[in-house]
Design an enzyme around this catalytic site. Structure first.
Site, short mmCIF file in Angstrom:
data_model
loop_
_atom_site.label_atom_id
_atom_site.label_comp_id
_atom_site.label_asym_id
_atom_site.label_seq_id
_atom_site.Cartn_x
_atom_site.Cartn_y
_atom_site.Cartn_z
N GLN A 1 47.41 -19.80 15.00
CA GLN A 1 48.13 -20.30 14.24
C GLN A 1 48.99 -21.10 13.52
OE1 GLN A 1 47.47 -18.31 12.08
NE2 GLN A 1 48.87 -18.87 9.84
N HIS B 1 48.45 -24.94 11.90
CA HIS B 1 48.69 -24.48 9.81
C HIS B 1 49.88 -25.99 9.99
CE1 HIS B 1 46.09 -22.58 7.86
NE2 HIS B 1 46.69 -21.13 8.92
N GLU C 1 53.11 -12.60 7.53
CA GLU C 1 51.92 -13.27 6.40
C GLU C 1 50.86 -12.32 7.01
OE1 GLU C 1 49.23 -16.74 4.59
OE2 GLU C 1 50.84 -17.45 6.55
N HIS C 2 51.27 -12.65 8.60
CA HIS C 2 49.55 -11.81 9.12
C HIS C 2 50.49 -10.89 10.09
CE1 HIS C 2 48.26 -15.91 8.04
NE2 HIS C 2 47.44 -15.20 7.37
N HIS D 1 60.87 1.37 -37.80
CA HIS D 1 60.18 2.16 -36.73
C HIS D 1 59.91 3.51 -36.99
CE1 HIS D 1 60.90 -1.52 -34.93
NE2 HIS D 1 59.99 -1.12 -33.54
#
Length: 407
Positions: free
Chosen positions: A251, A254, A308-309, A400
């Protein structure tokens, strides 16, 4: 890359401490606003100026010709092609499973509301092309859009890297545009003389792309805002420290702002993993180790962090999978590396970041579809007017009320 060691405190406090380890990105809102306004008001000339300035196309046209896609596919490495074909099949199968069916609801007054789900007309997928090309993002976006029923799929391919073009050919996208950045997002949101506007823009990107998506989100549909990536591994007894370490380091590839975090009640495991990652090459990512009292305390930290994960490794951690509430995607068991989800597992890798998994979902067919009600009043008009007329009168909308009553 010595990991930060944290322990003690509330789950929310520990999660906040981990997030605070990553610096806040510099704001680009003002510069992006200027680019978006220029493309919106200036059309193709403004867009072309930004393309020449930022996209380094070498004078090639913005719209990639089909012959160039065919050539890229023919030159693609056979193993890469085979891998992409597996990813396309798996992502498509999962995406199609998420497409809803129309159904009719008959209500007590005798009328029917038909709930219809329809795809948007044109979807744009942004496939980043900065330091590395991401053909997997083409798959995640284009295949999911097509599974949702979108007939017109366009891919933004800054840099037009051959492997991205080959992925576009495999996914049979309708159009590929050789541009990226805030100007590309603006062109797809508002349209220019030669670029047709999209109904939805999906896909990750850097700060400029995400800020542009935020600024145009009232004009076009947006799948979400994706910041730096993160993973949290909740590991208990039985977890292999080498596998945990390699997933944290994977990871970290990134780069800047990425958070890789181990949460464990096992101090020995924490020490072993910390030792394995300490001498790893610097990437600009943040590594953290959080020691908690037990597995349930670890789950509380995970839910507060909303990764996220989320990886659950070790029997105690894996048993908690049904209780996870806040994560973009959950990977369960020794074999459940986040990397599988990035490429070929079938789950989508466009996921909520920055803790937004508390309220947001990953990319799915629903991002490219919209719910629409089809109402059949018929003989129920009188009964509904008796209920709705007084409400309209109370609001001061007397026409209406009349519109209902005259039926």
């Amino acid at each position: 890359m010595r990991p930060s060691r944290l322990a003690g405190g509330t789950p929310e406090g520990l999660a906040a401490q981990v997030r605070a380890l990553a610096p806040d990105p510099a704001s680009v809102a003002g510069d992006v606003a200027a680019i978006v306004a220029a493309v919106r008001d200036g059309g193709d000339p403004a867009l072309q100026g930004y393309v020449e300035r930022f996209d380094a196309t070498g004078g090639a046209p913005v719209r990639v010709a089909s012959e160039e896609l065919d050539a890229a596919l023919a030159a693609l490495d056979a193993e890469v092609r085979a891998g992409l074909e597996v990813a396309i099949a798996n992502v498509g199968a999962v995406a199609r499973a998420g497409v809803g069916e129309d159904r009719d609801v008959v209500l007590p007054q005798g009328h029917t509301v038909r709930l219809r789900e329809v795809p948007v007309g044109r979807a744009a997928v942004y496939a980043p092309g900065g330091r590395n090309p991401y053909p997997s993002t083409v798959v995640m976006g284009a295949v999911t859009a097509r599974a949702a029923g979108v007939q017109d799929v366009v891919v933004c391919a800054p840099g037009a890297h051959p492997v991205i073009l080959a992925a576009c050919a495999l996914c049979e996208v309708d159009e590929v545009l050789r541009m990226g950045g805030a100007h590309a997002v603006a062109a797809l949101a508002f349209g220019t003389e030669t670029i047709r506007r999209a109904d939805v823009i999906a896909g990750p990107g850097g700060p400029w792309v995400q800020e542009a998506k935020r600024q145009v989100s009232g004009t076009v549909g947006i799948d979400g805002f994706f910041g730096p990536s993160d993973v949290l591994v909740l590991a208990t007894a039985g977890a292999d420290p080498e596998l945990v370490a390699v997933d944290l380091l994977a990871q970290a590839e990134h780069g800047d702002g990425t958070i890789s975090c181990l949460v464990t009640p096992d101090a020995g495991l924490a020490d072993a993993v910390a030792g394995l990652v300490e001498d790893a090459q610097e990437t600009g990512a943040v590594l953290a180790v959080v020691v908690v009292d037990d597995a349930r305390a670890g789950l509380a930290v995970a839910d507060a962090f909303a990764p996220e994960h989320l990886e659950l490794v070790g029997a105690e951690a894996e048993a908690l999978a049904p209780q996870v509430r806040c994560a973009g995607c959950v990977f369960v068991g020794r074999a459940g590396a986040t990397a599988f989800g990035d490429y070929v597992a079938g789950s989508n890798h466009s996921l909520p970041t920055g803790g937004s998994a508390r309220f947001a979902s990953g990319l799915s067919a629903r991002a490219f579809r919209r719910r629409m009600s089809e109402v059949h009043i018929g003989d129920a008009a009188g009964r509904l007017a008796a209920a709705g007329g007084p409400i309209a009168d109370a609001e001061g909308f007397h026409v209406h009320a009349r519109s209902m009553r005259v039926r």
